[in-house]
Motif scaffolding. Structure first.
Motif, PDB file in Angstrom:
ATOM      1  N   PHE A 105      -4.871   0.133   4.954  1.00 29.44           N
ATOM      2  CA  PHE A 105      -4.020   0.389   3.804  1.00 29.44           C
ATOM      3  C   PHE A 105      -2.607  -0.059   4.159  1.00 29.44           C
ATOM      4  O   PHE A 105      -2.290  -0.226   5.341  1.00 29.44           O
ATOM      5  N   ARG A 106      -1.765  -0.193   3.141  1.00 34.08           N
ATOM      6  CA  ARG A 106      -0.371  -0.529   3.406  1.00 34.08           C
ATOM      7  C   ARG A 106       0.535   0.205   2.424  1.00 34.08           C
ATOM      8  O   ARG A 106       0.136   0.485   1.300  1.00 34.08           O
ATOM      9  N   GLN A 107       1.743   0.483   2.910  1.00 32.39           N
ATOM     10  CA  GLN A 107       2.701   1.201   2.088  1.00 32.39           C
ATOM     11  C   GLN A 107       4.087   0.599   2.267  1.00 32.39           C
ATOM     12  O   GLN A 107       4.629   0.616   3.374  1.00 32.39           O
ATOM     13  N   GLU A 140       3.276   3.508  -3.439  1.00 33.63           N
ATOM     14  CA  GLU A 140       2.118   4.251  -2.972  1.00 33.63           C
ATOM     15  C   GLU A 140       1.413   3.486  -1.849  1.00 33.63           C
ATOM     16  O   GLU A 140       1.597   2.293  -1.675  1.00 33.63           O
ATOM     17  N   ARG A 141       0.582   4.214  -1.130  1.00 34.85           N
ATOM     18  CA  ARG A 141      -0.221   3.610  -0.076  1.00 34.85           C
ATOM     19  C   ARG A 141      -1.416   2.918  -0.730  1.00 34.85           C
ATOM     20  O   ARG A 141      -2.267   3.574  -1.339  1.00 34.85           O
ATOM     21  N   TYR A 200       1.441  -0.817   7.793  1.00 36.13           N
ATOM     22  CA  TYR A 200      -0.001  -0.945   7.681  1.00 36.13           C
ATOM     23  C   TYR A 200      -0.677   0.163   8.474  1.00 36.13           C
ATOM     24  O   TYR A 200      -0.336   0.385   9.651  1.00 36.13           O
ATOM     25  N   TYR A 201      -1.636   0.816   7.814  1.00 36.22           N
ATOM     26  CA  TYR A 201      -2.343   1.941   8.414  1.00 36.22           C
ATOM     27  C   TYR A 201      -3.839   1.648   8.499  1.00 36.22           C
ATOM     28  O   TYR A 201      -4.413   1.090   7.560  1.00 36.22           O
ATOM     29  N   ARG A 205      -7.479   5.945  -0.883  1.00 37.95           N
ATOM     30  CA  ARG A 205      -6.916   6.599   0.299  1.00 37.95           C
ATOM     31  C   ARG A 205      -7.355   8.064   0.426  1.00 37.95           C
ATOM     32  O   ARG A 205      -7.471   8.583   1.533  1.00 37.95           O
ATOM     33  N   TRP A 227      -6.268   9.074   9.987  1.00 35.28           N
ATOM     34  CA  TRP A 227      -5.282   8.010   9.829  1.00 35.28           C
ATOM     35  C   TRP A 227      -4.544   7.767  11.130  1.00 35.28           C
ATOM     36  O   TRP A 227      -4.301   8.689  11.922  1.00 35.28           O
ATOM     37  N   GLY A 239       0.542   4.012  11.832  1.00 39.08           N
ATOM     38  CA  GLY A 239       1.053   2.848  11.124  1.00 39.08           C
ATOM     39  C   GLY A 239       1.773   1.867  12.019  1.00 39.08           C
ATOM     40  O   GLY A 239       2.289   2.225  13.083  1.00 39.08           O
TER      41      GLY A 239
END
Length: 122
Positions: A37-39, A44-45, A94-95, A106, A112, A115
């Motif tokens: 995922f990215r934020q 939002e993520r 980036y997670y 998510r 998690w 990041g």
């Protein structure tokens, strides 16, 4: 549970490439589907990509299809994200995350990492 640690972020020129890694420890890595995922600041993520337990299936967000590739090496307990043709809209934290099955949202992920920052210079 599983512990996740991302690495590989940094500064890259637009059009360049980076490969992110996510090292897992704790419970058996191959027991989890994995995702990236990215934020970005103030946003939002968002889902980037996901992969099944042994890597036979992958799914990508529309904005990264054809540019990013998710993969995993269960022998090394590591997840990867190869990012090519990086664009000005790609900078974010980036997670990596672990889930019980292949998921796109998510909220469906249980674990998690902390990041890693990706910055793209235009």
């Amino acid at each position: 549970q599983v512990q996740l640690v991302e690495s590989g972020g940094g500064l890259v020129q637009a059009g360049g490439s980076l490969r992110l890694s996510c090292a897992a420890s704790g419970r058996t890595f191959s027991s989890y589907a994995m995702g990236w995922f990215r934020q970005a600041p103030g946003k939002e993520r968002d889902f980037v990509a996901a992969i099944t337990y042994i890597g036979e299936s992958t799914v990508y967000g529309d904005s990264v299809k054809g540019r990013f590739t998710i993969s995993r090496d269960n022998a090394k307990n590591t997840l990867y994200l190869q990012m090519n043709s990086l664009q000005p809209e790609d900078p974010a934290v980036y997670y990596c995350a672990a889930a019980q099955s292949l998921r796109l949202h998510r909220n469906d992920y249980d674990y998690w990492g902390q990041g890693t920052q990706v910055t793209v210079a235009s």
